[in-house]
Structure formats: structure tokens, C-alpha cells
Write an enzyme that holds these catalytic residues in place. Structure first.
Site, PDB file in Angstrom:
ATOM      1  CD  GLU A 267      -0.378   7.308   6.319  1.00 53.41           C
ATOM      2  OE1 GLU A 267       0.937   7.403   6.931  1.00 53.41           O
ATOM      3  OE2 GLU A 267      -0.906   6.274   5.917  1.00 53.41           O
TER       4      GLU A 267
ATOM      5  CB  CYS B 275      -9.346   4.695   0.398  1.00 53.19           C
ATOM      6  SG  CYS B 275      -7.780   5.004   1.299  1.00 53.19           S
TER       7      CYS B 275
ATOM      8  CG  ASP C   9      -1.583   1.385   1.427  1.00 48.59           C
ATOM      9  OD1 ASP C   9      -2.315   1.606   0.145  1.00 48.59           O
ATOM     10  OD2 ASP C   9      -1.883   1.867   2.153  1.00 48.59           O
ATOM     11  CB  SER C  10       0.108   4.775  -0.694  1.00 45.55           C
ATOM     12  OG  SER C  10      -0.935   4.747   0.105  1.00 45.55           O
TER      13      SER C  10
ATOM     14  CB  CYS D 290      -3.250   0.527  -2.375  1.00 46.66           C
ATOM     15  SG  CYS D 290      -3.206   2.316  -3.041  1.00 46.66           S
TER      16      CYS D 290
ATOM     17  CG  HIS E 202      -5.013   5.402   4.680  1.00 45.57           C
ATOM     18  ND1 HIS E 202      -4.547   4.820   3.424  1.00 45.57           N
ATOM     19  CD2 HIS E 202      -4.357   5.915   5.214  1.00 45.57           C
ATOM     20  CE1 HIS E 202      -3.167   4.991   3.348  1.00 45.57           C
ATOM     21  NE2 HIS E 202      -2.750   5.681   4.528  1.00 45.57           N
TER      22      HIS E 202
HETATM   23  N1  DGL Z   1      -4.644   3.432   0.878  1.00 41.35           N
HETATM   24  C1  DGL Z   1      -4.717   3.737  -0.507  1.00 41.35           C
HETATM   25  C2  DGL Z   1      -5.904   3.255  -1.172  1.00 41.35           C
HETATM   26  O1  DGL Z   1      -6.533   2.337  -0.778  1.00 41.35           O
HETATM   27  C3  DGL Z   1      -4.475   5.268  -0.795  1.00 41.35           C
HETATM   28  C4  DGL Z   1      -4.090   6.265   0.196  1.00 41.35           C
HETATM   29  C5  DGL Z   1      -3.324   7.302  -0.505  1.00 41.35           C
HETATM   30  O2  DGL Z   1      -3.720   8.426  -1.118  1.00 41.35           O
HETATM   31  O3  DGL Z   1      -2.138   6.968  -0.591  1.00 41.35           O
HETATM   32  O4  DGL Z   1      -6.367   3.777  -2.093  1.00 41.35           O
END
Ligand code: DGL
Length: 268
Positions: free
Chosen positions: A153, A185, A10-11, A73, A187
Site C-alpha cells: 500500500e 493475498c 478487495d480491501s 481478496c 497484494h
Molecule cells: N488483499 C487481501 C487478501 O488478498 C488482504 C489485504 C489486507 O490485509 O487487507 O487477502
């Protein structure tokens, strides 16, 4: 039987919501997690640059000879999963699109589905496309929520500012009488409580994790592990001291190794 790890990327820390369940469900597997925190967010970047990042992430994980790679992600899955499968045909990839779509279709009763995600995920429209491919008579409403990622974050899972932001983003969707909301997402599961409170009791939140576990079970039953001492190793391209807090206090992941990786280096 093999010892090859299951790899996840993931990012940033979003994919840890996926890692946590995998640790619980597959305690015999060696796990390697990659969070490209130095280049986060992915969700505001163009498909061209994201494909480059996705190649670098994959190439780094390939060094461990993975039995499979999970693209944890939604942004990378939306813009790069088909591309990665073509580019690395020998690697078994699991992305978040299919499990999410399957679950949303199972849950919705009134056929009105909301999708929230990063700007790039929403702009790409992959979820809408896949949902409508499978069922024609759906009403779909999308909303990009770019501030959710930095709030997560930052660890502001339950902060008054997060409520304010959620109210502003979700107000329009609330008026659309949706019964199902895709958390597009990785997150966003950290913000489940806030999102649920803002959207009200009638809403079903779709988090793809159950679908990912199901797909993994199928695959791993054919490729089981025989590790005596399975390990969890996490690589981040930038280590924030707060990651340890998330891993230990919030996700309750024990016995992990935290390492740094420079994904821009030539030999990665
Ligand atoms: N967690 C990532 C996703 O599922 C993206 C978060 C980011 O923008 O880096 O899209």
C-alpha cells in the site's frame, strides 16, 4: 446480452492486480472495482467483523445489478465466500480459492507446497484444507506475512526494507524444499520480484489470476456484454492520491473513473 457490470472487491489496491488482467481479457465489459481502503487491512481482522464488511461490500456492488462479483481478496474468500453465497443466492460469485488450489496442484512436482497470506487467511487454513481434500500426500507449510500489505500500500515494491522483511518471513519456508509457493493475498503479486529473488530460481509462484480468467470466460460466454462504451469505475472507501500513480504508471489502466464511497452509511 446484457450491460450489467462485472464487479470486483478487495480491501485496497491488491485486487487491482486482478482488475488489470480482466481489463485486458474482457475489453467489452463494464467493470466496477471496490477497494475498502478505509478499513484495510482485512487480513488481521476476525472472521466476525470480516463477514460484516463482506456483506457491506456486496450490498454496495449489488446496487449496480452485477452479472457477477469477484471476491479478489484471499482473506474475504477464506472466511466469507461460502457465507456470501448462502446470504446472496442470486449472485454469481467467483472467489480466489479454487483457481489457486487448481493451479498449485497442477504445478507441484515434489508435492511440497508453501502458502503465504495474511494472518487471518493462514489461521483459517482454507487452502490447506482444500489442497488436502484433493490430494492426500502433500506436505504443506504456511506462513503469515502481515507486513507485506502495508509495504505494498506504501508502494515499496522493490525497497531494501521489503527485501529485509521478505528474508525474515521466507527464510523458514526456503528450508522446507518446497517447489511451489501460493501467493495467498492479492497484494503479493506486486512483490513477485522480491519474493522470487528471496526464494531462489527453483520456486514456482502461484497467482490465481489465470484460473479466475478461465472461470470468467466460461461464465461470460453465456452472459456476454453488448456495451458500446464499456467503462471502468473504481470506488474506494478512502482515496489516497497514490492510487492514481498505481493505476496509470504501474498497471497502465487508462480511462477509468475514481470515486469515493462511504460503506458505513446506512443506505449503502
Ligand atoms: N488483499 C487481501 C487478501 O488478498 C488482504 C489485504 C489486507 O490485509 O487487507 O487477502
Amino acid at each position: 446480452m446484457n450491460k450489467n457490470p462485472v464487479c470486483i472487491f478487495d480491501s485496497g489496491i491488491g485486487g487491482l492486480t486482478v482488475l488489470k488482467r480482466i481489463v485486458e481479457e474482457f475489453p467489452d465489459e463494464n467493470l466496477i472495482y471496490l477497494g475498502d481502503s478505509a478499513r484495510l487491512p482485512y487480513g488481521t481482522k476476525s472472521p466476525k467483523i470480516l463477514k460484516k464488511f463482506a456483506i457491506q461490500d456486496t450490498k454496495f456492488l449489488i446496487r449496480f445489478n452485477p452479472k457477477l462479483i469477484i471476491i479478489a481478496c484471499h482473506t474475504a474468500s477464506s472466511v466469507a465466500s461460502d457465507f456470501l453465497r448462502k446470504r446472496f443466492p442470486d449472485i454469481h460469485f467467483i472467489d480466489v480459492i479454487n483457481p489457486t488450489v487448481n493451479q498449485a496442484l497442477k504445478i507441484t512436482k515434489n508435492k511440497r507446497i508453501g502458502i503465504i497470506g495474511t494472518p487471518t487467511t493462514i489461521r483459517r487454513g482454507k487452502y490447506k484444507e482444500e489442497l488436502l481434500k484433493r490430494k492426500k500426500n502433500l506436505k504443506i507449510f504456511s506462513k503469515a506475512c502481515p507486513l507485506f500489505v502495508p509495504l505494498v500500500e506504501e508502494g515499496w515494491f522493490d525497497h531494501p526494507v521489503t527485501y529485509q522483511v521478505a528474508k525474515i518471513y521466507l527464510d523458514g519456508l526456503k528450508k522446507k524444499n518446497i517447489d511451489t509457493l501460493i501467493l495467498g493475498c492479492t497484494h503479493y503479486p506486486f512483490l513477485k520480484n522480491v519474493i522470487k529473488k528471496v526464494m531462489g530460481n527453483g520456486i514456482n509462484l502461484v497467482d490465481p489470476i489465470d484460473g479466475i480468467i478461465e472461470e470468467m470466460k466460461n461464465y461470460i460466454s453465456k452472459n456476454p456484454s453488448n456495451s458500446k462504451n464499456p467503462s471502468v469505475t473504481l470506488y474506494f472507501s478512502d482515496i489516497n492520491p497514490y492510487f492514481k500513480k498505481v493505476l496509470t504508471n504501474l498497471l497502465k489502466i487508462k480511462n477509468y473513473r475514481l470515486k469515493h464511497v462511504n460503506l458505513e452509511e446506512k443506505n449503502v
